[in-house]
Design a protein around this motif. Structure first.
Motif, PDB file in Angstrom:
ATOM      1  N   LEU A   1       0.835  -1.201   0.000  1.00 45.91           N
ATOM      2  CA  LEU A   1       0.000   0.000   0.000  1.00 45.91           C
ATOM      3  C   LEU A   1       0.874   1.256   0.000  1.00 45.91           C
ATOM      4  N   LEU A   2       1.971   1.231   0.728  1.00 48.11           N
ATOM      5  CA  LEU A   2       2.916   2.357   0.716  1.00 48.11           C
ATOM      6  C   LEU A   2       3.422   2.611  -0.703  1.00 48.11           C
ATOM      7  N   ALA A   3       3.790   1.553  -1.396  1.00 44.69           N
ATOM      8  CA  ALA A   3       4.309   1.688  -2.760  1.00 44.69           C
ATOM      9  C   ALA A   3       3.250   2.224  -3.714  1.00 44.69           C
ATOM     10  N   ILE A   4       2.029   1.724  -3.599  1.00 44.88           N
ATOM     11  CA  ILE A   4       0.949   2.160  -4.490  1.00 44.88           C
ATOM     12  C   ILE A   4       0.608   3.628  -4.256  1.00 44.88           C
ATOM     13  N   LEU A   5       0.476   4.019  -2.993  1.00 41.53           N
ATOM     14  CA  LEU A   5       0.051   5.383  -2.679  1.00 41.53           C
ATOM     15  C   LEU A   5       1.182   6.398  -2.797  1.00 41.53           C
ATOM     16  N   GLY A   6       2.419   5.945  -2.681  1.00 38.04           N
ATOM     17  CA  GLY A   6       3.545   6.865  -2.789  1.00 38.04           C
ATOM     18  C   GLY A   6       3.587   7.887  -1.667  1.00 38.04           C
ATOM     19  N   VAL A   7       3.239   7.459  -0.458  1.00 35.64           N
ATOM     20  CA  VAL A   7       3.250   8.348   0.710  1.00 35.64           C
ATOM     21  C   VAL A   7       4.290   7.835   1.696  1.00 35.64           C
ATOM     22  N   THR A   8       4.574   8.622   2.707  1.00 34.62           N
ATOM     23  CA  THR A   8       5.521   8.192   3.732  1.00 34.62           C
ATOM     24  C   THR A   8       4.856   7.184   4.655  1.00 34.62           C
ATOM     25  N   LYS A   9       5.679   6.407   5.311  1.00 37.26           N
ATOM     26  CA  LYS A   9       5.174   5.420   6.269  1.00 37.26           C
ATOM     27  C   LYS A   9       4.414   6.116   7.397  1.00 37.26           C
ATOM     28  N   GLN A  10       4.951   7.253   7.851  1.00 38.05           N
ATOM     29  CA  GLN A  10       4.314   8.020   8.929  1.00 38.05           C
ATOM     30  C   GLN A  10       2.917   8.495   8.498  1.00 38.05           C
ATOM     31  N   SER A  11       2.819   8.997   7.289  1.00 39.88           N
ATOM     32  CA  SER A  11       1.542   9.487   6.769  1.00 39.88           C
ATOM     33  C   SER A  11       0.530   8.342   6.651  1.00 39.88           C
ATOM     34  N   LEU A  12       0.970   7.208   6.102  1.00 36.12           N
ATOM     35  CA  LEU A  12       0.069   6.065   5.960  1.00 36.12           C
ATOM     36  C   LEU A  12      -0.343   5.536   7.330  1.00 36.12           C
ATOM     37  N   ASN A  13       0.580   5.509   8.279  1.00 38.54           N
ATOM     38  CA  ASN A  13       0.230   5.024   9.618  1.00 38.54           C
ATOM     39  C   ASN A  13      -0.853   5.878  10.259  1.00 38.54           C
ATOM     40  N   ARG A  14      -0.801   7.197  10.058  1.00 40.57           N
ATOM     41  CA  ARG A  14      -1.852   8.083  10.596  1.00 40.57           C
ATOM     42  C   ARG A  14      -3.208   7.729   9.984  1.00 40.57           C
ATOM     43  N   VAL A  15      -3.215   7.547   8.669  1.00 36.91           N
ATOM     44  CA  VAL A  15      -4.455   7.208   7.961  1.00 36.91           C
ATOM     45  C   VAL A  15      -4.980   5.857   8.435  1.00 36.91           C
ATOM     46  N   LEU A  16      -4.105   4.857   8.453  1.00 38.39           N
ATOM     47  CA  LEU A  16      -4.542   3.519   8.856  1.00 38.39           C
ATOM     48  C   LEU A  16      -5.007   3.484  10.308  1.00 38.39           C
ATOM     49  N   ARG A  17      -4.341   4.216  11.180  1.00 41.83           N
ATOM     50  CA  ARG A  17      -4.741   4.238  12.593  1.00 41.83           C
ATOM     51  C   ARG A  17      -6.193   4.693  12.721  1.00 41.83           C
ATOM     52  N   SER A  18      -6.551   5.755  12.008  1.00 45.52           N
ATOM     53  CA  SER A  18      -7.938   6.242  12.108  1.00 45.52           C
ATOM     54  C   SER A  18      -8.916   5.241  11.485  1.00 45.52           C
ATOM     55  N   LEU A  19      -8.512   4.582  10.396  1.00 43.20           N
ATOM     56  CA  LEU A  19      -9.392   3.585   9.772  1.00 43.20           C
ATOM     57  C   LEU A  19      -9.558   2.356  10.679  1.00 43.20           C
ATOM     58  N   PHE A  20      -8.485   1.967  11.374  1.00 46.15           N
ATOM     59  CA  PHE A  20      -8.577   0.865  12.347  1.00 46.15           C
ATOM     60  C   PHE A  20      -9.480   1.263  13.509  1.00 46.15           C
ATOM     61  N   ASP A  21      -9.209   2.446  14.070  1.00 44.67           N
ATOM     62  CA  ASP A  21      -9.957   2.915  15.248  1.00 44.67           C
ATOM     63  C   ASP A  21     -11.448   3.028  14.976  1.00 44.67           C
ATOM     64  N   ASP A  22     -11.807   3.393  13.747  1.00 41.96           N
ATOM     65  CA  ASP A  22     -13.213   3.559  13.393  1.00 41.96           C
ATOM     66  C   ASP A  22     -13.847   2.275  12.855  1.00 41.96           C
ATOM     67  N   GLY A  23     -13.089   1.186  12.876  1.00 43.05           N
ATOM     68  CA  GLY A  23     -13.634  -0.113  12.486  1.00 43.05           C
ATOM     69  C   GLY A  23     -13.864  -0.275  10.998  1.00 43.05           C
ATOM     70  N   LEU A  24     -13.106   0.420  10.167  1.00 44.52           N
ATOM     71  CA  LEU A  24     -13.270   0.323   8.716  1.00 44.52           C
ATOM     72  C   LEU A  24     -12.271  -0.638   8.071  1.00 44.52           C
TER      73      LEU A  24
END
Length: 166
Positions: free
Chosen positions: A68-91
């Motif tokens: 997913l990091l490779a596809i989106l071309g974002v930093t690991k830190q940025s993706l972790n922020r996004v994924l954390r909120s998606l995990f926390d919200d049950g998505l």
């Protein structure tokens, strides 16, 4: 005399004015393409990065965080922020890899799949209307132009997704 490629057609369409019009059309089309999902995500405190993550997790269930990091071309830190909120919200949920216990494989939950459908339905409706108005030859030309604009690595990733092997 007009310059012509190997196929013999004229390159007169490659004027700076035509290129400028194409660039501007792309800017405005992108605004339209993202407007519907932006409105849906606004009330959830999500942005386009969340949308892209949900889209590609849906497109390739079980994809790894690294992929997913490779596809989106974002930093690991940025993706972790996004994924954390998606995990926390049950998505989105992460499952430990069967072969490599260090890998986390990402899947949409039912709630995440419902959000993905809502976002995709809005964009598909816009694309379907545009395709209908433009016709099949223009649709193929449009796709050809988009693919030609991709960097080689982006094109490889796109073709992998297109072939369903990601």
């Amino acid at each position: 005399m007009a310059e012509t490629p190997a196929g013999g057609e004229s390159l007169l369409f490659l004027t700076d004015e035509n290129i400028r019009k194409g660039v501007e059309a792309m800017f405005f089309a992108y605004r339209g393409f993202t407007a519907d999902p932006d409105r849906i995500l606004e009330g959830m405190a999500y942005g386009r990065a969340h949308h892209r993550a949900v889209h590609f997790i849906h497109r390739s269930p079980g994809t790894t965080v690294g992929n997913l990091l490779a596809i989106l071309g974002v930093t690991k830190q940025s993706l972790n922020r996004v994924l954390r909120s998606l995990f926390d919200d049950g998505l989105v949920e992460a499952r430990v890899g069967k072969k490599d216990k260090r890998e986390r494989h990402l899947y949409l939950t039912e709630k995440g799949a419902a959000l993905e459908r809502k976002l995709s339905d809005a964009q598909r409706a816009r694309m379907r209307a545009a395709y209908r108005a433009a016709g099949p030859a223009a649709v193929q030309g449009f796709r050809t132009v988009l693919e030609a604009m991709m960097d080689p690595e982006q094109r490889r990733q796109y073709l992998t997704l297109k072939e369903g092997t990601a």
